[in-house]
Design a protein around this motif. Structure first.
Motif, PDB file in Angstrom:
ATOM      1  N   GLU A 287       0.813  -1.209   0.000  1.00 61.00           N
ATOM      2  CA  GLU A 287       0.000   0.000   0.000  1.00 61.00           C
ATOM      3  C   GLU A 287       0.858   1.275   0.000  1.00 61.00           C
ATOM      4  O   GLU A 287       1.776   1.419   0.810  1.00 61.00           O
ATOM      5  CB  GLU A 287      -0.937   0.014   1.213  1.00 61.00           C
ATOM      6  N   GLY A 288       0.548   2.166  -0.945  1.00 65.14           N
ATOM      7  CA  GLY A 288       1.199   3.468  -1.002  1.00 65.14           C
ATOM      8  C   GLY A 288       2.633   3.454  -1.453  1.00 65.14           C
ATOM      9  O   GLY A 288       3.340   4.468  -1.342  1.00 65.14           O
ATOM     10  N   ARG A 289       3.125   2.335  -2.013  1.00 65.65           N
ATOM     11  CA  ARG A 289       4.525   2.229  -2.412  1.00 65.65           C
ATOM     12  C   ARG A 289       4.641   2.067  -3.930  1.00 65.65           C
ATOM     13  O   ARG A 289       3.695   1.659  -4.595  1.00 65.65           O
ATOM     14  CB  ARG A 289       5.193   1.050  -1.705  1.00 65.65           C
ATOM     15  N   THR A 290       5.794   2.382  -4.458  1.00 64.98           N
ATOM     16  CA  THR A 290       6.057   2.197  -5.889  1.00 64.98           C
ATOM     17  C   THR A 290       6.660   0.812  -6.083  1.00 64.98           C
ATOM     18  O   THR A 290       7.741   0.509  -5.540  1.00 64.98           O
ATOM     19  CB  THR A 290       7.008   3.272  -6.420  1.00 64.98           C
ATOM     20  N   ILE A 291       5.973  -0.007  -6.849  1.00 62.49           N
ATOM     21  CA  ILE A 291       6.359  -1.407  -7.031  1.00 62.49           C
ATOM     22  C   ILE A 291       6.831  -1.610  -8.466  1.00 62.49           C
ATOM     23  O   ILE A 291       6.225  -1.090  -9.403  1.00 62.49           O
ATOM     24  CB  ILE A 291       5.174  -2.362  -6.760  1.00 62.49           C
ATOM     25  N   MET A 292       7.887  -2.374  -8.632  1.00 60.93           N
ATOM     26  CA  MET A 292       8.361  -2.743  -9.963  1.00 60.93           C
ATOM     27  C   MET A 292       8.394  -4.261 -10.069  1.00 60.93           C
ATOM     28  O   MET A 292       8.848  -4.942  -9.143  1.00 60.93           O
ATOM     29  CB  MET A 292       9.755  -2.159 -10.222  1.00 60.93           C
ATOM     30  N   VAL A 293       7.905  -4.789 -11.187  1.00 56.64           N
ATOM     31  CA  VAL A 293       7.923  -6.227 -11.436  1.00 56.64           C
ATOM     32  C   VAL A 293       8.655  -6.477 -12.743  1.00 56.64           C
ATOM     33  O   VAL A 293       8.252  -5.972 -13.803  1.00 56.64           O
ATOM     34  CB  VAL A 293       6.486  -6.805 -11.525  1.00 56.64           C
ATOM     35  N   THR A 294       9.774  -7.233 -12.679  1.00 57.67           N
ATOM     36  CA  THR A 294      10.437  -7.631 -13.914  1.00 57.67           C
ATOM     37  C   THR A 294       9.773  -8.904 -14.425  1.00 57.67           C
ATOM     38  O   THR A 294       9.263  -9.714 -13.647  1.00 57.67           O
ATOM     39  CB  THR A 294      11.935  -7.901 -13.689  1.00 57.67           C
ATOM     40  N   GLY A 295       9.773  -9.084 -15.733  1.00 59.25           N
ATOM     41  CA  GLY A 295       9.037 -10.217 -16.299  1.00 59.25           C
ATOM     42  C   GLY A 295       7.547 -10.066 -16.068  1.00 59.25           C
ATOM     43  O   GLY A 295       6.838 -11.039 -15.836  1.00 59.25           O
ATOM     44  N   ALA A 296       7.055  -8.810 -16.133  1.00 63.31           N
ATOM     45  CA  ALA A 296       5.661  -8.517 -15.768  1.00 63.31           C
ATOM     46  C   ALA A 296       4.654  -9.160 -16.706  1.00 63.31           C
ATOM     47  O   ALA A 296       3.477  -9.294 -16.350  1.00 63.31           O
ATOM     48  CB  ALA A 296       5.447  -7.002 -15.738  1.00 63.31           C
ATOM     49  N   GLY A 297       5.083  -9.550 -17.909  1.00 60.35           N
ATOM     50  CA  GLY A 297       4.150 -10.171 -18.842  1.00 60.35           C
ATOM     51  C   GLY A 297       4.127 -11.674 -18.764  1.00 60.35           C
ATOM     52  O   GLY A 297       3.298 -12.322 -19.428  1.00 60.35           O
ATOM     53  N   GLY A 298       4.993 -12.274 -17.950  1.00 60.60           N
ATOM     54  CA  GLY A 298       5.019 -13.730 -17.800  1.00 60.60           C
ATOM     55  C   GLY A 298       3.889 -14.225 -16.922  1.00 60.60           C
ATOM     56  O   GLY A 298       3.099 -13.445 -16.386  1.00 60.60           O
ATOM     57  N   SER A 299       3.827 -15.529 -16.760  1.00 62.64           N
ATOM     58  CA  SER A 299       2.715 -16.106 -15.987  1.00 62.64           C
ATOM     59  C   SER A 299       2.767 -15.686 -14.525  1.00 62.64           C
ATOM     60  O   SER A 299       1.771 -15.207 -13.971  1.00 62.64           O
ATOM     61  CB  SER A 299       2.740 -17.637 -16.110  1.00 62.64           C
ATOM     62  N   ILE A 300       3.935 -15.814 -13.877  1.00 65.75           N
ATOM     63  CA  ILE A 300       4.064 -15.416 -12.480  1.00 65.75           C
ATOM     64  C   ILE A 300       4.049 -13.895 -12.363  1.00 65.75           C
ATOM     65  O   ILE A 300       3.350 -13.316 -11.512  1.00 65.75           O
ATOM     66  CB  ILE A 300       5.364 -15.967 -11.867  1.00 65.75           C
ATOM     67  N   GLY A 301       4.796 -13.224 -13.221  1.00 65.50           N
ATOM     68  CA  GLY A 301       4.861 -11.762 -13.149  1.00 65.50           C
ATOM     69  C   GLY A 301       3.511 -11.108 -13.343  1.00 65.50           C
ATOM     70  O   GLY A 301       3.150 -10.173 -12.605  1.00 65.50           O
ATOM     71  N   SER A 302       2.731 -11.573 -14.307  1.00 69.89           N
ATOM     72  CA  SER A 302       1.424 -10.962 -14.560  1.00 69.89           C
ATOM     73  C   SER A 302       0.459 -11.207 -13.406  1.00 69.89           C
ATOM     74  O   SER A 302      -0.326 -10.330 -13.050  1.00 69.89           O
ATOM     75  CB  SER A 302       0.832 -11.496 -15.871  1.00 69.89           C
ATOM     76  N   GLU A 303       0.530 -12.390 -12.790  1.00 71.14           N
ATOM     77  CA  GLU A 303      -0.344 -12.659 -11.645  1.00 71.14           C
ATOM     78  C   GLU A 303       0.060 -11.803 -10.452  1.00 71.14           C
ATOM     79  O   GLU A 303      -0.797 -11.333  -9.694  1.00 71.14           O
ATOM     80  CB  GLU A 303      -0.290 -14.140 -11.276  1.00 71.14           C
ATOM     81  N   LEU A 304       1.352 -11.598 -10.271  1.00 74.23           N
ATOM     82  CA  LEU A 304       1.811 -10.682  -9.222  1.00 74.23           C
ATOM     83  C   LEU A 304       1.249  -9.282  -9.460  1.00 74.23           C
ATOM     84  O   LEU A 304       0.774  -8.623  -8.524  1.00 74.23           O
ATOM     85  CB  LEU A 304       3.342 -10.631  -9.198  1.00 74.23           C
ATOM     86  N   CYS A 305       1.274  -8.832 -10.708  1.00 71.07           N
ATOM     87  CA  CYS A 305       0.766  -7.492 -11.028  1.00 71.07           C
ATOM     88  C   CYS A 305      -0.731  -7.383 -10.734  1.00 71.07           C
ATOM     89  O   CYS A 305      -1.197  -6.369 -10.201  1.00 71.07           O
ATOM     90  CB  CYS A 305       1.031  -7.165 -12.495  1.00 71.07           C
ATOM     91  N   ARG A 306      -1.484  -8.421 -11.072  1.00 74.99           N
ATOM     92  CA  ARG A 306      -2.931  -8.404 -10.806  1.00 74.99           C
ATOM     93  C   ARG A 306      -3.205  -8.309  -9.307  1.00 74.99           C
ATOM     94  O   ARG A 306      -4.156  -7.660  -8.879  1.00 74.99           O
ATOM     95  CB  ARG A 306      -3.582  -9.662 -11.374  1.00 74.99           C
ATOM     96  N   LEU A 307      -2.375  -8.992  -8.523  1.00 77.43           N
ATOM     97  CA  LEU A 307      -2.544  -8.930  -7.072  1.00 77.43           C
ATOM     98  C   LEU A 307      -2.124  -7.566  -6.540  1.00 77.43           C
ATOM     99  O   LEU A 307      -2.827  -6.967  -5.708  1.00 77.43           O
ATOM    100  CB  LEU A 307      -1.714 -10.029  -6.416  1.00 77.43           C
ATOM    101  N   ILE A 308      -1.018  -7.062  -7.007  1.00 79.21           N
ATOM    102  CA  ILE A 308      -0.464  -5.805  -6.475  1.00 79.21           C
ATOM    103  C   ILE A 308      -1.432  -4.644  -6.672  1.00 79.21           C
ATOM    104  O   ILE A 308      -1.646  -3.832  -5.766  1.00 79.21           O
ATOM    105  CB  ILE A 308       0.901  -5.513  -7.137  1.00 79.21           C
ATOM    106  N   VAL A 309      -2.037  -4.529  -7.870  1.00 78.06           N
ATOM    107  CA  VAL A 309      -2.889  -3.367  -8.139  1.00 78.06           C
ATOM    108  C   VAL A 309      -4.113  -3.329  -7.237  1.00 78.06           C
ATOM    109  O   VAL A 309      -4.717  -2.269  -7.046  1.00 78.06           O
ATOM    110  CB  VAL A 309      -3.345  -3.333  -9.614  1.00 78.06           C
ATOM    111  N   GLN A 310      -4.499  -4.454  -6.652  1.00 75.70           N
ATOM    112  CA  GLN A 310      -5.665  -4.491  -5.774  1.00 75.70           C
ATOM    113  C   GLN A 310      -5.376  -3.854  -4.413  1.00 75.70           C
ATOM    114  O   GLN A 310      -6.311  -3.565  -3.656  1.00 75.70           O
ATOM    115  CB  GLN A 310      -6.137  -5.934  -5.577  1.00 75.70           C
ATOM    116  N   TRP A 311      -4.087  -3.660  -4.101  1.00 73.85           N
ATOM    117  CA  TRP A 311      -3.715  -3.173  -2.774  1.00 73.85           C
ATOM    118  C   TRP A 311      -3.243  -1.719  -2.789  1.00 73.85           C
ATOM    119  O   TRP A 311      -2.470  -1.296  -1.939  1.00 73.85           O
ATOM    120  CB  TRP A 311      -2.654  -4.103  -2.167  1.00 73.85           C
ATOM    121  N   LYS A 312      -3.723  -0.980  -3.756  1.00 76.48           N
ATOM    122  CA  LYS A 312      -3.550   0.472  -3.812  1.00 76.48           C
ATOM    123  C   LYS A 312      -2.096   0.921  -3.650  1.00 76.48           C
ATOM    124  O   LYS A 312      -1.769   1.733  -2.767  1.00 76.48           O
ATOM    125  CB  LYS A 312      -4.412   1.144  -2.744  1.00 76.48           C
ATOM    126  N   PRO A 313      -1.194   0.434  -4.500  1.00 73.26           N
ATOM    127  CA  PRO A 313       0.168   0.979  -4.471  1.00 73.26           C
ATOM    128  C   PRO A 313       0.180   2.382  -5.060  1.00 73.26           C
ATOM    129  O   PRO A 313      -0.769   2.792  -5.743  1.00 73.26           O
ATOM    130  CB  PRO A 313       0.948  -0.004  -5.356  1.00 73.26           C
TER     131      PRO A 313
END
Length: 631
Positions: A287-313
């Motif tokens: 929450e409230g932080r700037t998050i970076m995900v490498t490999g954001a388009g991969g299977s694990i990376g994209s799922e991480l991104c879907r989870l992260i955006v739900q927590w209001k970064p």
């Protein structure tokens, strides 16, 4: 003959269906009046007079407009509710009362006397004919032999109110036809629940043959995961598709549509217990932080991104080398509008690009998911695997260290434990690089946390056997396995993402977190279960003709029969989360990773694959005490 008549009637235009109904009602009312006189005088053929003919003809003239006004011709007979009987009673009662008024006026005009019992008989017989015919037609059209030619007979497993509501909902949705309910409780066998016969699941082979059932829908959301797994296992392999639905309360709460009947996912047979994510851990790191995900388009990376955006970064930076993969995940996340999403096209081996991205956006947390993970491909392209997985990790971790990124998380693999392939060895090197950065941060007193999260196979991820098996089954087989006795750990991609983020919140620096993966799954059993869940049988000695064949192709270079999550289970420490273990860092030996990287880089510079492989494996295999103390 009955099927042909039903097929013809169902395809008539709505206008002609109403004409048939009105014509039937008119004849039924005339017959009802004739029967009323016959009952009154106890003769089969009462005396026909001009007055009685007039009263018989006037009966439908009075009743039909009333029936129209009260909606008897608007209802679809196939889905006629039981409460419609009250509408029929009211409509017939009003029609009878008006008919009696006509009789009274005729008597005042001296046109004959109608016995007082005739109106009562007329009301009773007319109601029976009008209502009875409609409900009889409903039974023929909706039950038993009333299945349409384009409908698929299905059973619903369960007798709860949710099961009955599901059966009722299916009457008006799609082309499924419910032939009965299944329940293991012997007290329910043979009974009718909600108008559907309840059968014993033990008789399913005979019932499937008798009714030609093609599908079984599970309505068992309230039972335990172990019990659900047992039910699925008991009915798989019968040549029918097995599907499931969410709890009916989800429909009431608006969380799913009535037609969202989905296939059973293979992870429902893995027997994994579900532990809800800890909101405090997720919110604290995101929450409230700037998050970076490498490999954001991969299977694990994209799922991480879907989870992260739900927590209001504050911001989510998507770093990806594949243009199309980056476009897909960016387009998906931009539509959610939860936070600012920044797509960045670049390679993790490009240090200036990585540094520019981290510095420009002020990254607080970095999840490093970018890697080449496909074992045979990396084995065949060893230098590229080393370049991306080892030096890519070195670049990202080094830049994160120098740019004061607060939390760095490496996504590792169970193949990093005693690796026998290049992919696993590069992942072990990546773990050691991250630990080296953590030790440097501690030595300099920097408030930075570097950690790695190690887990097994993720269902549905890119390169996973599950999508491959699904594709092969859809094509009619064969399903190819390298060795049916291989055992692998599996978890769902959503659970993996949640546990990765929660692990990062627990990091103290230098940690290697191990996700609890349950029991390993035999690949041969996985293939057989997927074939059966798809509604097919497995071709084998007992079934040489039909079904889908499982073809053994032989182990590929670098593949292990068993994967491991631990070097030494004794060094795994519990955390506050039951699914997350932490390596005891005091038991981990120190490797001179900097010197090893220099030697590996020299071999890479001259493209000497043999030397690079030797350095890669010797370093992690010859480290003093590695096999005894590493985790």
């Amino acid at each position: 003959m009955l099927d042909f008549l039903r097929y013809t009637l169902e395809r008539l235009p709505r206008f002609w269906k109403r004409v048939i109904l009105i014509s039937f009602d008119a004849v039924a009312l005339i017959v009802a009046l004739w029967a009323s006189y016959a009952l009154r005088y106890a003769v089969w053929m009462p005396v026909i007079t001009e007055e009685r003919v007039f009263l018989a003809l006037i009966a439908p003239v009075i009743a039909i407009p009333i029936f129209i006004r009260m909606g008897l011709y608007r209802a679809v007979i196939r889905y006629l509710p039981d409460t419609a009987i009250w509408t029929i009673l009211r409509a017939m009662g009003i029609a009878t009362m008006i008919w009696i008024i006509v009789v009274f006026l005729m008597e005042m005009a001296g046109r004959g006397i109608v016995p007082r019992s005739v109106p009562f008989f007329f009301f009773a017989i007319g109601t029976a004919l009008i209502g009875g015919a409609r409900f009889a037609a409903k039974v023929v059209l909706s039950h038993g032999t009333g299945m349409r030619r384009d409908e698929q007979p299905v059973f619903i497993y369960g007798t709860s109110s949710s099961s009955v509501q599901l059966a009722m909902a299916l009457r008006g949705n799609g082309n499924r036809f419910v032939v009965g309910l299944l329940d293991e409780d012997p007290t329910n066998h043979g009974r009718d629940v909600g108008g559907y016969r309840v059968y014993n699941p033990a008789n399913l082979p005979r019932l499937i043959e008798q009714y030609g059932a093609q599908e079984i829908i599970l309505s068992l959301s309230s039972i335990s995961a172990d019990r659900r797994k047992s039910v699925i296992s008991s009915i798989s392999g019968l040549g029918v598709k097995i599907r499931t639905v969410p709890d009916i309360t989800d429909l009431v709460d608006g969380r799913y549509l009535a037609n969202q009947i989905r296939e059973i996912e293979i992870d429902e047979l893995l027997g994994r217990s579900f532990v809800p994510p800890d909101p405090a851990l997720l919110g604290g790191i995101l929450e409230g932080r700037t998050i970076m995900v490498t490999g954001a388009g991969g299977s694990i990376g994209s799922e991480l991104c879907r989870l992260i955006v739900q927590w209001k970064p504050k911001k989510l930076v998507l770093f990806e080398a594949n243009e199309f993969a980056l476009y897909k995940i960016d387009r998906e996340l931009q539509g959610l509008k939860h936070c600012e999403v920044v797509p960045v096209l670049g390679s993790i081996t490009n240090e200036p690009r990585v540094r520019e991205t981290i510095r420009r956006h002020g990254v607080d947390v970095l999840y490093h998911a970018a890697a080449h993970k496909h074992v045979p491909l990396v084995e065949a392209n060893a230098l590229e695997g080393i370049e991306n997985n080892v030096y890519g990790t070195m670049v990202v971790a080094k830049v994160a260290f120098e740019e004061d990124v607060a939390d760095f998380v490496l996504i590792s693999s169970d193949k990093a434990v005693r690796p026998t392939n290049v992919m696993g060895a590069t992942k072990r090197w990546a773990e050691l690089i991250v630990r080296h950065m953590a030790l440097e941060a501690q030595r300099l007193g920097k408030n930075q946390h570097f950690c790695a999260v190690r887990f097994g196979n993720v269902l549905g991820s890119n390169g996973s056997v599950v999508p491959l098996f699904k594709q092969q089954i859809a094509q009619g087989g064969p399903v190819t396995v390298t060795n049916p006795d291989m055992r692998r750990y599996f978890m769902s991609i959503q659970e993996a993402a949640e546990l990765i983020v929660q692990s990062s919140a627990l990091s103290k620096g230098g940690d290697i977190f191990l996700l609890e993966m349950g029991e390993p799954v035999r690949i041969g059993d996985l293939a057989e279960n997927m074939i059966r869940l798809a509604g097919f049988s497995v071709r084998g000695p007992e079934n040489p003709q039909g079904g889908i064949e499982i073809k053994v192709t032989g182990s590929r270079p670098g593949e292990k029969l068993f994967e491991e999550l631990f070097y030494d289970m004794a060094n795994a420490l519990q955390t506050q989360h039951p699914k997350i273990l932490r390596a005891d860092s005091t038991a981990i030996v120190h490797h001179n990773i900097t010197e090893a990287c220099d030697r590996l880089k020299a071999a890479m510079a001259v493209r000497d694959e043999t030397a690079a492989r030797t350095i890669l494996f010797d370093f992690i295999g010859m480290a003093p005490g590695a096999k005894a103390t590493e985790i």
